[in-house]
Design a protein around this motif. Structure first.
Motif, PDB file in Angstrom:
ATOM      1  N   ILE B  96      48.328  50.626  41.047  1.00 32.21           N
ATOM      2  CA  ILE B  96      46.946  50.940  40.669  1.00 32.21           C
ATOM      3  C   ILE B  96      46.875  51.210  39.161  1.00 32.21           C
ATOM      4  O   ILE B  96      45.943  50.784  38.474  1.00 32.21           O
ATOM      5  N   ALA B  99      46.760  47.958  37.638  1.00 33.73           N
ATOM      6  CA  ALA B  99      45.489  47.285  37.880  1.00 33.73           C
ATOM      7  C   ALA B  99      44.408  47.842  36.955  1.00 33.73           C
ATOM      8  O   ALA B  99      43.601  47.087  36.406  1.00 33.73           O
ATOM      9  N   ILE B 100      44.423  49.155  36.773  1.00 32.28           N
ATOM     10  CA  ILE B 100      43.436  49.758  35.871  1.00 32.28           C
ATOM     11  C   ILE B 100      43.614  49.197  34.455  1.00 32.28           C
ATOM     12  O   ILE B 100      42.648  48.872  33.768  1.00 32.28           O
ATOM     13  N   ARG B 103      42.013  45.980  34.150  1.00 34.45           N
ATOM     14  CA  ARG B 103      40.588  45.982  34.461  1.00 34.45           C
ATOM     15  C   ARG B 103      39.746  45.376  33.327  1.00 34.45           C
ATOM     16  O   ARG B 103      38.770  44.685  33.562  1.00 34.45           O
ATOM     17  N   THR B 106      38.694  41.740  33.428  1.00 34.84           N
ATOM     18  CA  THR B 106      37.952  41.227  34.577  1.00 34.84           C
ATOM     19  C   THR B 106      36.459  41.393  34.337  1.00 34.84           C
ATOM     20  O   THR B 106      36.039  42.229  33.544  1.00 34.84           O
ATOM     21  N   GLY B 109      31.525  43.519  38.404  1.00 36.49           N
ATOM     22  CA  GLY B 109      30.844  44.804  38.293  1.00 36.49           C
ATOM     23  C   GLY B 109      30.553  45.368  39.664  1.00 36.49           C
ATOM     24  O   GLY B 109      31.148  44.931  40.667  1.00 36.49           O
ATOM     25  N   PHE B 110      29.598  46.305  39.719  1.00 38.79           N
ATOM     26  CA  PHE B 110      29.283  46.979  40.974  1.00 38.79           C
ATOM     27  C   PHE B 110      28.811  46.002  42.053  1.00 38.79           C
ATOM     28  O   PHE B 110      29.267  46.047  43.190  1.00 38.79           O
ATOM     29  N   SER B 113      31.389  44.107  43.812  1.00 33.70           N
ATOM     30  CA  SER B 113      32.181  44.820  44.802  1.00 33.70           C
ATOM     31  C   SER B 113      31.496  44.803  46.162  1.00 33.70           C
ATOM     32  O   SER B 113      32.134  44.879  47.194  1.00 33.70           O
ATOM     33  N   LEU B 114      30.157  44.664  46.164  1.00 33.67           N
ATOM     34  CA  LEU B 114      29.441  44.604  47.441  1.00 33.67           C
ATOM     35  C   LEU B 114      29.540  43.221  48.056  1.00 33.67           C
ATOM     36  O   LEU B 114      29.711  43.063  49.268  1.00 33.67           O
ATOM     37  N   PRO B 116      31.902  40.414  47.543  1.00 33.49           N
ATOM     38  CA  PRO B 116      33.121  40.101  46.781  1.00 33.49           C
ATOM     39  C   PRO B 116      33.457  38.616  46.764  1.00 33.49           C
ATOM     40  O   PRO B 116      34.369  38.187  47.456  1.00 33.49           O
ATOM     41  N   GLU B 119      34.920  38.687  42.830  1.00 36.30           N
ATOM     42  CA  GLU B 119      35.844  39.812  42.862  1.00 36.30           C
ATOM     43  C   GLU B 119      37.154  39.450  43.577  1.00 36.30           C
ATOM     44  O   GLU B 119      38.227  39.828  43.135  1.00 36.30           O
ATOM     45  N   ARG B 120      37.043  38.708  44.695  1.00 38.22           N
ATOM     46  CA  ARG B 120      38.252  38.330  45.442  1.00 38.22           C
ATOM     47  C   ARG B 120      39.264  37.638  44.536  1.00 38.22           C
ATOM     48  O   ARG B 120      40.436  38.005  44.513  1.00 38.22           O
ATOM     49  N   GLU B 123      40.581  40.031  41.933  1.00 44.17           N
ATOM     50  CA  GLU B 123      41.497  41.009  42.518  1.00 44.17           C
ATOM     51  C   GLU B 123      42.870  40.394  42.717  1.00 44.17           C
ATOM     52  O   GLU B 123      43.896  41.008  42.411  1.00 44.17           O
ATOM     53  N   VAL B 126      44.462  40.122  39.371  1.00 41.64           N
ATOM     54  CA  VAL B 126      44.900  41.440  38.896  1.00 41.64           C
ATOM     55  C   VAL B 126      46.188  41.836  39.604  1.00 41.64           C
ATOM     56  O   VAL B 126      47.143  42.300  38.976  1.00 41.64           O
TER      57      VAL B 126
END
Lengths: 285, 253, 395, 318
Positions: B96, B99-100, B103, B106, B109-110, B113-114, B116, B119-120, B123, B126
């Motif tokens: 983690i 990953a941070i 970040r 990448t 955003g928010f 994440s809903l 993805p 994001e997939r 991720e 990452v």
């Protein structure tokens, strides 16, 4: 113009009480990092003790005041023990302990003294009139006594070993521990002094109004605002912040809007903090 | 020129911590910064990476003026760093932490994440890069461990990995072997060389002179906030002022 | 540390467990019982007010049960009061009322706070969960929503604005400054008062409302109001801070009059600061003055609770007796609508017999309780036994 | 793997199953009502968890945002005559927007200073609502009429359950997304996060806006369920409540807010029978819980589980 001075005096009177309560809080919060939100409830308890002594037992006012301060210096020691397990945890845990404490105190006072408000007989109800200003003598005494207490606290911190230990811990906790100052003892001392100050403030101001189990709910809120405004741990900040808020409130009542006076005062605070994020006298992060 | 510093000065009240320093870092090179305690080395780093704002002077990174920029902007431009006290996300696992550190490269955003979709992919990317970086610093085996529980050398390695995972062009390493056991130092030197091999420039603050001398392409010597010497290890070690001010006892020992 | 943790855990579990146990055990009901509900502030700042209401109902229930309970045909029911604390918060009030109506089977719920009564109007007519709201408030608006299951005994506060204005004007006072409490109730009162005052030719010199629930020092507010040199101040909120306002205004040298909103009780204030400081206060008459039977009730109350009786206790007491009569007349303890419909039939209740007179009830649920106002002159309540039948003057 | 998943999600699935049929398993109407409120407040507590539990900024303004959502809904339906769902969405967006404005000011401060700034903001909102007739609706208060479909208690229950699950989903996604990584970085080590290229102010404001949006949502649902608004819906004591719920449940955990809210809210509800002493006893319990279980119920259970699992592994290893 005399109206302006009248409101100024009102503000200084409000500010005297704010300063005394905020001083204790800033010592506790700034030095120990404990968000002692129940501080106002010890102020309230102090007022009830004075009421109990003077009304129920007929103890003279000044004697009741001294007894109350002495008793609450001891009570402060007890408070320290409640907080000790959470002292080094995050701020917010101590905050919740404080909430628990104040719930217990408030309802216990209701159980003992009933739900109604009480009065402490005003020992000096004489009214003074000068230069267009009307003032009860007791108000003058509050203003004067607050200054005396502030000076005494200053001397205590600067001139005594115990007091300078408090300051040392405030400046550098680990360093103080290294040179052999017991943080636990300082912690007890701080709570003791702070709670005694709150009791003194209560004993002084309570005869001017009535006392009730929830009398200090807004007071403690304002005290927190003050110590943040002044900068956490800053004694100077707490004193000036207290008087500043008192005067700001009185002038807002006079010249802006009575019902919204707290709104103006608090909005000003938000703005001040947005410009000076560590308060007026807060150098440290 | 990757990084160029011109007459950089930082004052704290009356104290001058960094005093009119000029300095250059070429792409892919290793620059050692040495000097006695309180010489202003860490302050110089903090000025370079934006933790402190300079009182005067100019810093350019790849031709972009970054004087007084916020740290995160400088990091995004491609300057990574570690801290002297090995600052990590102590409560979180190594992967983690990595990953941070990735970040900032990448986009999600928010709302991603809903739902993805993007994001997939990110991720997965990452995770892959975090794995690679852990492997590079030799910590692949403890990806699930909590950062705070690591021994000092592993913490240092993790910090270096985190500075690298964002694909910087320059990393600033503040005492990478400070507090590390003697047996672990060579491993760290090797790691720094590997960073250089990847084409990433390195700025390193060190006390261990022998190590810096062997490692660096160029060396900058600071004393009381001023640059007293600058050049190849050979040039610097022959400089009389350096010997007088600092090296005298240390280097010959 | 570990053992301490276990002990703490045990203490917490035992406390919670014990509480739940006591609660379930107090829930078991005998065969012939009728439950009356009360949701009121019983803790926090409003506790005094809620407790006063609760005591009135309790005393009435004691009297009813001593008298053999509610008699319907050959059956008789013991009355039981089930009180829940709502801290004057609407959400808590709704929860409480639901609990009282569905779990305890209460068909009548007393509620003394307008901000809680309004949301109850949304749920008290729900099929199979109906309950009659006994609304102890002076905000007439609670009866204007078309709700058929509400009874409001106290006179609406609008009754007082004209009466107070007339009385104040008779003293030659024309300039009024408003120093009443903030919040919706104080604002509504001030609005009504301002209208009546200006219609009668008076002027409003200043507004300096203060939050009576949180302020402890009114001097800055009074200084502002007095700077406009008024003849009379509109004041009012809870009785005790209101008394403080009077005291502080006098200490600042104000010699005019006070119009006291009905929320503050003149006799309660006198109890705080003494009759001599109450000079020139105009307000609702003290509880013992207007009705013949009240002093008897007051004596009993004092004996039982060792406190001065309040309108809260007196009116809620009478309302409880009224509901008992209504249940008997409706021959039902189960059907709130029938009980509500039986109310007009058991009226009037006379103040010769009960602490207050309840003369009649309008269709919307507003009751006709004669009121009286007073003005303190030379340390005496004047006018306080002149009953005013305000509804007869309504247009 | 499946066994582990079962252990991981088993409790959740079981709880969800119970939740789905809750109104039909002989639960009293009053209980259902209390559970609806607990559900609504758990959304607000989850909203606090985003900013406090995941991003590390203790906000004492959640009560204000709850109130802004509720009053926003009331104004938009009563004064602007908007459709209920439209109004609800807009109210939440307005709450988030106010959050943005306050965030821009407040995030210049840190730690205790931030706490006090948010508390002041909450105080201001409360006083304004209390004193402004147009907003508060005067003595009548604001009445909220919801859609006919959700007039019944059971329907409301499912509506709230739906939103609780939606919020939980959002929390779950955030807790394991790249955005969430940024939140946690800011919480655990601000200077390092800054040096690693994370825009701290931006991250905090995003977290705050999401948090405010959800607090506003809780406010809308609370307004709908009570059908009425009074200024207490924006009181700062509400903020205190949410913090208590969160800390008792466990800050920074996924299920902590829900567990904490239900535990505290239901316990207080059952304690109503003992009248004025309930807050005294609650106070003592609160102190004991915070002192001995500083990471809350869920946090405490987690570490307990780890200890048990750890000792088991050690046994197996030996």
């Amino acid at each position: 113009m005399s109206y302006f001075f009248q409101q100024l005096v009102n503000g200084i009177m409000l500010g005297s009480v704010y300063s005394l309560v905020a001083l204790g809080l800033t010592l506790i919060f700034g030095i120990l990092g404990v968000a002692h939100f129940a501080h106002g409830h010890f102020y309230m308890l102090g007022a009830f003790l004075v009421f109990f002594l003077s009304v129920s037992f007929g103890v003279p006012y000044w004697a009741a005041l001294v007894i109350a301060v002495a008793v609450f210096c001891l009570v402060g020691v007890g408070i320290e023990f409640v907080y000790r397990p959470v002292r080094d945890k995050s701020d917010i845990n101590a905050f919740i302990v404080a909430i628990g404490m104040l719930l217990v105190i408030e309802e216990a006072v209701r159980a003992v003294w009933g739900t109604g408000n009480r009065r402490i007989t005003n020992p000096y109800p004489q009214v003074l009139k000068f230069a267009g200003i009307t003032l009860e003598l007791q108000r003058l005494i509050v203003i004067g006594a607050a200054i005396v207490l502030i000076v005494l606290l200053h001397l205590f911190i600067k001139r005594t070993r115990m007091g300078s230990a408090i300051e040392a811990v405030a400046q550098d906790r680990e360093g103080a521990a290294l040179v052999g100052i017991s943080v636990n003892r300082v912690s007890i001392l701080t709570f003791s002094v702070a709670t005694g100050l709150a009791a003194a403030a209560a004993a002084l101001a309570a005869p001017l109004a009535f006392i009730a189990p929830d009398m200090a709910n807004t007071l403690v809120l304002k005290a927190f605002v003050i110590i943040v405004l002044g900068g956490l741990g800053s004694i100077k900040g707490a004193i000036l912040g207290g008087y500043l808020l008192g005067v700001m409130e009185a002038l807002a009542i006079a010249y802006i809007s009575p019902a919204y006076k707290d709104v103006w005062a608090f909005a000003a605070l938000i703005l001040i903090l947005a410009i000076k994020p560590n308060g007026l006298f807060g150098g440290r992060d | 020129m990757l990084l160029k510093i011109e007459s950089l000065t930082k004052r704290f009240g009356g104290l001058v911590a960094v005093d009119g320093i000029d300095m250059k870092v070429e792409a892919g090179s290793i620059v050692g910064i040495v000097g006695p305690n309180g010489a202003g080395k860490t302050t110089l780093f903090n000025l370079m990476s934006g933790q402190l704002k300079p009182t005067s002077g100019r810093i350019t990174f790849e031709g972009v003026d970054i004087t007084g920029s916020k740290p995160f902007r400088i990091a995004r431009l491609g300057m990574g760093r570690t801290f002297q006290n090995t600052s990590l996300f102590d409560r979180l696992p190594l992967k983690i932490n990595m990953a941070i550190a990735r970040r900032m490269r990448t986009q999600s955003g928010f709302f991603d994440s809903l739902v993805p979709l993007r994001e997939r992919e990110e991720e997965a990317d990452v995770a892959r890069r975090a794995g690679e970086a852990l492997e590079f610093v030799g910590l692949a085996g403890s990806a699930e461990s909590i950062a705070g529980s690591l021994p000092q050398i592993a913490k240092k390695r993790l910090a270096v990995g985190m500075a690298l995972v964002g694909e910087p062009k320059l990393v600033l390493l503040d005492e990478p072997t400070g507090g590390v056991g003697a047996g672990d130092i060579s491993g760290m030197i090797e790691l720094i060389c590997q960073i250089k091999d990847r084409g990433v420039a390195v700025c390193v603050i060190e006390h261990k002179m022998r190590m810096v001398m062997g490692l660096s392409d160029r060396i900058v010597v600071l004393n009381f906030g001023r640059k007293i010497a600058c050049g190849t290890p050979e040039e610097v070690s022959g400089d009389p002022e350096v010997i007088k001010a600092y090296l005298g006892s240390g280097y010959s020992a | 540390m570990a053992t301490r943790k276990v002990v703490a855990l045990l203490v917490v579990t035992l406390m919670i467990g014990g509480l739940i146990a006591t609660c379930t055990s107090c829930g078991d009901t005998g065969p012939k019982e009728v439950v009356i509900g009360l949701t009121a502030p019983l803790s926090g700042g409003g506790a005094q007010y809620g407790t006063d209401c609760q005591r009135g109902i309790e005393m009435a229930i004691e009297d009813i049960n001593k008298d053999g309970g509610v008699k319907i045909g050959d059956d008789s029911y013991d009355v039981k009061l089930s009180s829940l604390d709502d801290r004057a918060e609407p959400e808590q009030g709704v929860s409480n009322a639901t609990r009282l109506a569905t779990d305890d089977g209460a068909k009548i719920i007393f509620c003394p706070v307008a901000t809680v009564i309004f949301p109850l109007l949304d749920i008290n007519e729900k099929k199979d969960e109906e309950f009659l709201i006994l609304a102890y408030t002076s905000i007439e608006m609670v009866t204007d929503e078309g709700n058929e299951l509400i009874v409001m005994p106290p006179p609406p506060f609008t009754v007082y604005t004209k009466l107070f204005t007339k009385l104040a004007m008779q003293q030659g006072w024309t300039r009024m400054a408003m120093v009443q409490t903030t919040g919706a109730y104080g604002d509504a009162w001030a609005k009504g008062m301002g209208l009546a005052w200006q219609t009668a030719g008076g002027t409003i010199t200043d507004h300096a409302r203060a939050d009576y629930y949180t302020e402890t020092d009114f001097v800055p507010f009074l200084n502002k109001a007095l700077a406009s040199s008024p003849d009379v101040l509109l004041i009012g909120g809870p009785s005790q801070p209101t008394a403080l306002v009077v005291e502080q205004a006098k200490s600042l040298g104000f010699e005019g009059g006070f119009i006291v909103m009905d929320q503050a009780k003149i006799d309660g204030m006198a109890g705080q600061i003494g009759m001599d400081k109450m000079e020139n206060c105009i307000g609702v008459a003290p509880v013992e003055a207007p009705f013949p039977a009240t002093p008897v009730f007051a004596e009993r109350y004092k004996k039982k609770y060792n406190e001065q009786v309040t309108w809260e206790s007196a009116i809620n007491y009478t309302a409880m007796i009224l509901l008992k009569d209504a249940m008997e007349s409706a021959k039902s303890v189960e059907d709130p609508m029938a009980i509500r419909k039986a109310v007009p039939g058991v009226l009037p209740m006379s103040g010769d017999e009960f602490p207050v007179t309840l003369d009649g009830i309008e269709n919307k649920g507003l009751m006709h309780m004669p009121s009286a106002i007073t003005m303190v002159k030379n340390g005496e309540y004047t006018l306080s036994s002149d009953l005013i039948y305000w509804w007869k003057e309504k247009d | 793997m499946t066994a582990e998943n079962l252990r991981k999600y088993g409790v959740f699935i079981a709880a969800l199953a119970v939740a789905c049929f809750l109104p039909y398993i002989g639960i009293s109407k009053f209980m259902l009502n209390v559970i609806i409120y607990a559900g609504i407040f758990s959304i607000a507590t989850m909203s606090l968890n985003i900013i406090m539990g995941y991003t590390g900024q203790v906000s004492l303004a959640q009560g204000a945002f709850y109130g802004i959502g509720a009053y926003g809904l009331a104004i938009l339906t009563n004064k602007a005559g908007l459709n209920f769902w439209m109004a609800m969405l807009l109210a939440c967006l307005i709450t988030a927007f106010v959050g943005l404005l306050i965030g821009l000011l407040a995030f210049r401060t840190k730690g205790p200073y931030f706490i006090i700034v948010t508390l002041c903001f909450n105080f201001i909102v409360y006083v304004v609502i209390k004193n402004w007739d147009w907003l508060s609706g005067g003595v009548r208060g604001q009445k909220i009429t919801g859609p006919e479909l959700f007039a019944g208690r059971e329907a409301r229950y499912y509506l709230v359950l739906g939103f609780v699950l939606l919020t939980l989903f959002i929390m779950w996604r955030i807790s394991r997304s790249l955005e969430g990584l940024g939140f946690m970085a800011v919480r655990d080590n601000e200077p390092l996060a800054d040096a690693l290229g994370i825009n701290i102010t931006y991250t905090k404001i995003v977290a705050f806006m999401i948090s405010c949006f959800l607090a506003g949502l809780a406010g809308c649902l609370g307004a709908l369920h009570t059908g009425y608004l009074s200024p207490t819906s924006a009181h700062y004591l509400l903020s205190f409540n949410f913090i208590i719920y969160l800390l008792v449940g466990g800050a920074g955990t996924l299920y902590g807010p829900i567990v904490g809210t239900f535990t505290v809210y239901l316990a207080l509800e059952f304690m109503k029978g003992i009248g004025e002493y309930r807050f005294m006893i609650f106070g003592i319990i609160l102190i004991l819980v915070v002192i001995y279980f500083p990471r809350g119920i869920v946090g405490g259970l987690k570490s307990l589980w780890k200890k048990v699992a750890g000792s088991r592994q050690a046994e197996e290893g030996a």
